[in-house]
Write a protein that holds these residues in place. Sequence first.
Motif, PDB file in Angstrom:
ATOM      1  N   LYS A   1      -3.137  -1.291 -14.274  1.00  0.00           N
ATOM      2  CA  LYS A   1      -3.311  -0.369 -13.231  1.00  0.00           C
ATOM      3  C   LYS A   1      -4.943  -1.119 -12.236  1.00  0.00           C
ATOM      4  CE  LYS A   1      -4.528   4.113 -15.045  1.00  0.00           C
ATOM      5  NZ  LYS A   1      -5.276   4.944 -15.805  1.00  0.00           N
ATOM      6  N   GLU A   2      -4.974  -2.301 -13.053  1.00  0.00           N
ATOM      7  CA  GLU A   2      -5.771  -3.126 -12.032  1.00  0.00           C
ATOM      8  C   GLU A   2      -5.230  -3.444 -10.823  1.00  0.00           C
ATOM      9  OE1 GLU A   2      -8.423  -7.668 -13.131  1.00  0.00           O
ATOM     10  OE2 GLU A   2      -7.322  -6.399 -14.727  1.00  0.00           O
ATOM     11  N   TYR A   3      -3.289  -3.758 -11.303  1.00  0.00           N
ATOM     12  CA  TYR A   3      -2.773  -5.056 -11.247  1.00  0.00           C
ATOM     13  C   TYR A   3      -2.120  -3.622 -10.021  1.00  0.00           C
ATOM     14  CZ  TYR A   3      -3.595  -9.527 -12.882  1.00  0.00           C
ATOM     15  OH  TYR A   3      -3.683 -10.613 -13.288  1.00  0.00           O
ATOM     16  N   ASP A   4      -2.384  -2.960  -9.679  1.00  0.00           N
ATOM     17  CA  ASP A   4      -2.379  -1.833  -8.904  1.00  0.00           C
ATOM     18  C   ASP A   4      -0.461  -1.784  -9.480  1.00  0.00           C
ATOM     19  OD1 ASP A   4      -4.545  -1.557  -7.708  1.00  0.00           O
ATOM     20  OD2 ASP A   4      -3.386  -3.190  -6.034  1.00  0.00           O
TER      21      ASP A   4
ATOM     22  N   GLU B   1       0.877   1.208 -10.503  1.00  0.00           N
ATOM     23  CA  GLU B   1       1.586   2.938  -9.826  1.00  0.00           C
ATOM     24  C   GLU B   1       1.380   2.393  -8.492  1.00  0.00           C
ATOM     25  OE1 GLU B   1       0.291   7.424  -8.370  1.00  0.00           O
ATOM     26  OE2 GLU B   1      -0.989   5.449  -9.960  1.00  0.00           O
ATOM     27  N   GLU B   2       0.928   1.534  -7.347  1.00  0.00           N
ATOM     28  CA  GLU B   2       0.924   1.702  -5.748  1.00  0.00           C
ATOM     29  C   GLU B   2       2.798   0.495  -5.363  1.00  0.00           C
ATOM     30  OE1 GLU B   2      -1.499   1.338  -6.896  1.00  0.00           O
ATOM     31  OE2 GLU B   2      -3.222   3.144  -7.015  1.00  0.00           O
TER      32      GLU B   2
END
Length: 277
Positions: free
Chosen positions: A247-250, A252-253
């Motif tokens: 999540k910290e490294y995005d 999902e995005e």
Amino acid sequence: MMTRTNIGFIGAGSITEAIVEGMISEKFVDSNQIMLLNRSNSQRLEELKTTYSVHVTQDIQKLLQQNKVIILAMKPTDAPDALGMIQPYIHKNHLIISVLAGITTTYIEEKIHTRTPIVRAMPNTSATIGLSATAISGGAYADKNDLLFTKRLFQTIGSVVSVPEDKMNAVTGLSGSGPAYFYYMVECMEKAAIQNGLDEETARELILQTIHGAAMMLRQTKQPAELLRKKITSPGGTTQAGIATLKEYDYEEALLACITDATNRSQQLGELFQKQN
């Protein structure tokens, strides 16, 4: 159930071979009901004839006269010439199935000038081992029987879903290109495993079984991926630590952008091709 319909292929590449092998092994047709055409590589035709006992030809008129179903499996860049060649011999009782990426049924209909039913299909490279995820959509003159026949045909190399044709670019971005996303993930996981002290062979075996097991859990339990993820993500545990980093490294995005960009590129390439041809 074996069909009595003769099936002819224009193009003799890897996707043709995968479909031929699937149809024969699943007894969809007998080998003598299949004919392959390749305009320039006669050696390739002879190899496939020897391997699968199919008919081969370089005579387009013969192919169209002896086969009701015609599968377009040449390179997309060769489509204009191929469609020009079949146009004099095609009629409304044929069924054209196209596996040409980016080429719409409307484009094919305009080139052949007949009310021939056309079904567009998008398999992926896992077809070579009988595990393709294939999407199909019908053109203006394809009816439910044409779609049912096409679905049964592609079920010989994996699973099949039906989608509206305007969603085919999304299919290309998701499942058409999808195997490469997973291969890239495995590359990264292998590097991480080695960095953390595992040897390459052990890492690969663990990764492949982990992916296979996760896929089977999704299929067999029919539970949403989010729920299965949460079940193994204990507060303060190792999985939570890993997910937090993703999540910290995005993560999902990045995946959303990856599939969206591939979808958009599929649309751009299709529009560019059809403008030029």
